[in-house]
Design a protein around this motif. Sequence first.
Motif, PDB file in Angstrom:
ATOM      1  N   LYS A  33       4.478   9.997  -7.403  1.00 53.43           N
ATOM      2  CA  LYS A  33       5.456  10.222  -8.478  1.00 53.43           C
ATOM      3  C   LYS A  33       4.754  10.410  -9.813  1.00 53.43           C
ATOM      4  O   LYS A  33       5.170  11.222 -10.642  1.00 53.43           O
ATOM      5  CB  LYS A  33       6.435   9.050  -8.581  1.00 53.43           C
ATOM      6  CG  LYS A  33       7.507   9.037  -7.538  1.00 53.43           C
ATOM      7  CD  LYS A  33       8.482   7.894  -7.794  1.00 53.43           C
ATOM      8  CE  LYS A  33       9.512   7.803  -6.700  1.00 53.43           C
ATOM      9  NZ  LYS A  33      10.448   6.676  -6.917  1.00 53.43           N
ATOM     10  N   MET A  34       3.684   9.607 -10.018  1.00 54.24           N
ATOM     11  CA  MET A  34       2.953   9.677 -11.288  1.00 54.24           C
ATOM     12  C   MET A  34       2.298  11.047 -11.436  1.00 54.24           C
ATOM     13  O   MET A  34       2.301  11.625 -12.530  1.00 54.24           O
ATOM     14  CB  MET A  34       1.894   8.574 -11.322  1.00 54.24           C
ATOM     15  CG  MET A  34       1.140   8.479 -12.609  1.00 54.24           C
ATOM     16  SD  MET A  34       2.141   7.673 -13.852  1.00 54.24           S
ATOM     17  CE  MET A  34       1.015   6.433 -14.365  1.00 54.24           C
ATOM     18  N   GLU A  91       0.839  -1.217   0.000  1.00 54.86           N
ATOM     19  CA  GLU A  91       0.000   0.000   0.000  1.00 54.86           C
ATOM     20  C   GLU A  91       0.867   1.258   0.000  1.00 54.86           C
ATOM     21  O   GLU A  91       0.600   2.196  -0.760  1.00 54.86           O
ATOM     22  CB  GLU A  91      -0.922   0.003   1.218  1.00 54.86           C
ATOM     23  CG  GLU A  91      -2.126  -0.890   1.078  1.00 54.86           C
ATOM     24  CD  GLU A  91      -3.010  -0.875   2.306  1.00 54.86           C
ATOM     25  OE1 GLU A  91      -2.538  -0.517   3.411  1.00 54.86           O
ATOM     26  OE2 GLU A  91      -4.189  -1.239   2.163  1.00 54.86           O
ATOM     27  N   SER A  92       1.898   1.281   0.838  1.00 57.52           N
ATOM     28  CA  SER A  92       2.745   2.481   0.893  1.00 57.52           C
ATOM     29  C   SER A  92       3.533   2.654  -0.401  1.00 57.52           C
ATOM     30  O   SER A  92       3.700   3.784  -0.876  1.00 57.52           O
ATOM     31  CB  SER A  92       3.693   2.416   2.096  1.00 57.52           C
ATOM     32  OG  SER A  92       4.589   1.331   1.977  1.00 57.52           O
ATOM     33  N   THR A  93       3.996   1.559  -0.981  1.00 58.24           N
ATOM     34  CA  THR A  93       4.727   1.655  -2.250  1.00 58.24           C
ATOM     35  C   THR A  93       3.801   2.173  -3.346  1.00 58.24           C
ATOM     36  O   THR A  93       4.205   3.025  -4.154  1.00 58.24           O
ATOM     37  CB  THR A  93       5.299   0.283  -2.643  1.00 58.24           C
ATOM     38  OG1 THR A  93       6.111  -0.214  -1.574  1.00 58.24           O
ATOM     39  CG2 THR A  93       6.149   0.389  -3.897  1.00 58.24           C
ATOM     40  N   LYS A  94       2.568   1.672  -3.372  1.00 58.60           N
ATOM     41  CA  LYS A  94       1.597   2.126  -4.369  1.00 58.60           C
ATOM     42  C   LYS A  94       1.323   3.617  -4.210  1.00 58.60           C
ATOM     43  O   LYS A  94       1.277   4.359  -5.202  1.00 58.60           O
ATOM     44  CB  LYS A  94       0.303   1.315  -4.211  1.00 58.60           C
ATOM     45  CG  LYS A  94      -0.769   1.673  -5.192  1.00 58.60           C
ATOM     46  CD  LYS A  94      -2.011   0.838  -4.928  1.00 58.60           C
ATOM     47  CE  LYS A  94      -3.198   1.726  -5.131  1.00 58.60           C
ATOM     48  NZ  LYS A  94      -4.332   1.480  -4.326  1.00 58.60           N
ATOM     49  N   VAL A 140       4.649   4.570 -18.466  1.00 52.29           N
ATOM     50  CA  VAL A 140       4.039   3.251 -18.564  1.00 52.29           C
ATOM     51  C   VAL A 140       4.564   2.329 -17.468  1.00 52.29           C
ATOM     52  O   VAL A 140       3.806   1.567 -16.856  1.00 52.29           O
ATOM     53  CB  VAL A 140       4.295   2.628 -19.959  1.00 52.29           C
ATOM     54  CG1 VAL A 140       3.733   1.220 -20.047  1.00 52.29           C
ATOM     55  CG2 VAL A 140       3.696   3.505 -21.038  1.00 52.29           C
ATOM     56  N   LYS A 141       5.857   2.423 -17.179  1.00 54.35           N
ATOM     57  CA  LYS A 141       6.450   1.574 -16.147  1.00 54.35           C
ATOM     58  C   LYS A 141       5.854   1.882 -14.770  1.00 54.35           C
ATOM     59  O   LYS A 141       5.530   0.968 -14.000  1.00 54.35           O
ATOM     60  CB  LYS A 141       7.961   1.753 -16.099  1.00 54.35           C
ATOM     61  CG  LYS A 141       8.648   0.808 -15.127  1.00 54.35           C
ATOM     62  CD  LYS A 141      10.147   0.992 -15.157  1.00 54.35           C
ATOM     63  CE  LYS A 141      10.903   0.073 -14.237  1.00 54.35           C
ATOM     64  NZ  LYS A 141      10.337  -0.232 -12.964  1.00 54.35           N
ATOM     65  N   LEU A 142       5.675   3.158 -14.474  1.00 54.90           N
ATOM     66  CA  LEU A 142       5.055   3.537 -13.201  1.00 54.90           C
ATOM     67  C   LEU A 142       3.617   3.024 -13.114  1.00 54.90           C
ATOM     68  O   LEU A 142       3.195   2.525 -12.062  1.00 54.90           O
ATOM     69  CB  LEU A 142       5.051   5.058 -13.030  1.00 54.90           C
ATOM     70  CG  LEU A 142       6.289   5.689 -12.397  1.00 54.90           C
ATOM     71  CD1 LEU A 142       6.140   7.202 -12.361  1.00 54.90           C
ATOM     72  CD2 LEU A 142       6.513   5.157 -11.007  1.00 54.90           C
ATOM     73  N   ALA A 143       2.885   3.123 -14.207  1.00 54.77           N
ATOM     74  CA  ALA A 143       1.502   2.638 -14.221  1.00 54.77           C
ATOM     75  C   ALA A 143       1.457   1.129 -13.984  1.00 54.77           C
ATOM     76  O   ALA A 143       0.602   0.633 -13.230  1.00 54.77           O
ATOM     77  CB  ALA A 143       0.831   2.989 -15.548  1.00 54.77           C
ATOM     78  N   LYS A 144       2.386   0.400 -14.590  1.00 54.80           N
ATOM     79  CA  LYS A 144       2.442  -1.051 -14.385  1.00 54.80           C
ATOM     80  C   LYS A 144       2.799  -1.382 -12.936  1.00 54.80           C
ATOM     81  O   LYS A 144       2.239  -2.307 -12.349  1.00 54.80           O
ATOM     82  CB  LYS A 144       3.458  -1.698 -15.331  1.00 54.80           C
ATOM     83  CG  LYS A 144       2.966  -1.823 -16.745  1.00 54.80           C
ATOM     84  CD  LYS A 144       3.995  -2.537 -17.613  1.00 54.80           C
ATOM     85  CE  LYS A 144       3.522  -2.653 -19.044  1.00 54.80           C
ATOM     86  NZ  LYS A 144       4.521  -3.336 -19.896  1.00 54.80           N
ATOM     87  N   ASP A 145       3.746  -0.638 -12.381  1.00 55.47           N
ATOM     88  CA  ASP A 145       4.145  -0.868 -10.985  1.00 55.47           C
ATOM     89  C   ASP A 145       2.983  -0.582 -10.027  1.00 55.47           C
ATOM     90  O   ASP A 145       2.763  -1.326  -9.066  1.00 55.47           O
ATOM     91  CB  ASP A 145       5.354  -0.011 -10.616  1.00 55.47           C
ATOM     92  CG  ASP A 145       6.646  -0.526 -11.226  1.00 55.47           C
ATOM     93  OD1 ASP A 145       6.664  -1.680 -11.713  1.00 55.47           O
ATOM     94  OD2 ASP A 145       7.643   0.225 -11.202  1.00 55.47           O
ATOM     95  N   ILE A 146       2.243   0.480 -10.304  1.00 56.24           N
ATOM     96  CA  ILE A 146       1.084   0.810  -9.465  1.00 56.24           C
ATOM     97  C   ILE A 146       0.041  -0.310  -9.547  1.00 56.24           C
ATOM     98  O   ILE A 146      -0.499  -0.747  -8.522  1.00 56.24           O
ATOM     99  CB  ILE A 146       0.473   2.165  -9.880  1.00 56.24           C
ATOM    100  CG1 ILE A 146       1.441   3.302  -9.525  1.00 56.24           C
ATOM    101  CG2 ILE A 146      -0.887   2.385  -9.236  1.00 56.24           C
ATOM    102  CD1 ILE A 146       1.057   4.652 -10.099  1.00 56.24           C
ATOM    103  N   ALA A 147      -0.214  -0.776 -10.758  1.00 58.19           N
ATOM    104  CA  ALA A 147      -1.181  -1.865 -10.939  1.00 58.19           C
ATOM    105  C   ALA A 147      -0.704  -3.137 -10.228  1.00 58.19           C
ATOM    106  O   ALA A 147      -1.514  -3.843  -9.599  1.00 58.19           O
ATOM    107  CB  ALA A 147      -1.388  -2.135 -12.422  1.00 58.19           C
ATOM    108  N   TYR A 148       0.593  -3.409 -10.314  1.00 61.41           N
ATOM    109  CA  TYR A 148       1.158  -4.591  -9.646  1.00 61.41           C
ATOM    110  C   TYR A 148       0.961  -4.505  -8.128  1.00 61.41           C
ATOM    111  O   TYR A 148       0.501  -5.469  -7.501  1.00 61.41           O
ATOM    112  CB  TYR A 148       2.648  -4.718  -9.983  1.00 61.41           C
ATOM    113  CG  TYR A 148       3.366  -5.708  -9.105  1.00 61.41           C
ATOM    114  CD1 TYR A 148       3.236  -7.077  -9.318  1.00 61.41           C
ATOM    115  CD2 TYR A 148       4.170  -5.285  -8.046  1.00 61.41           C
ATOM    116  CE1 TYR A 148       3.886  -7.992  -8.508  1.00 61.41           C
ATOM    117  CE2 TYR A 148       4.815  -6.195  -7.230  1.00 61.41           C
ATOM    118  CZ  TYR A 148       4.684  -7.547  -7.467  1.00 61.41           C
ATOM    119  OH  TYR A 148       5.324  -8.444  -6.654  1.00 61.41           O
TER     120      TYR A 148
END
Length: 105
Positions: free
Chosen positions: A63-64, A54-57, A72-80
């Motif tokens: 950042k986004m 949760e904190s990482t998201k 795109v990488k940030l969006a994928k990381d958030i989704a992950y």
Amino acid sequence: MSKFGFFTQCLIIFMWIRYTLFIMDFFKNKVKNKLKKYQEQKLDEILFKIQFHESTKIELEKKMKQSPHDDVKLAKDIAYHAQMVDIWIGNEKKLRKQMADNERD
């Protein structure tokens, strides 16, 4: 004829059965306590993982928002991390249900 009378033999058998049941109950409680400790440890690990994801998201979402362009990488990381939060919350619910069931037994 036996050394002991019938009543004495029955009393000895009864005492042996009581002792056996006491030993079985003792080990059952010991196993239950170990299981409870293990489940509590796993629950702590699960709660830590939920908090981490949760904190990482949240950090990645900040950042986004600060980024001028879509990453795109940030969006994928958030989704992950959102997916991992959902998975670990599901695991927490299952473990809490198991713990409740074990308390009832």
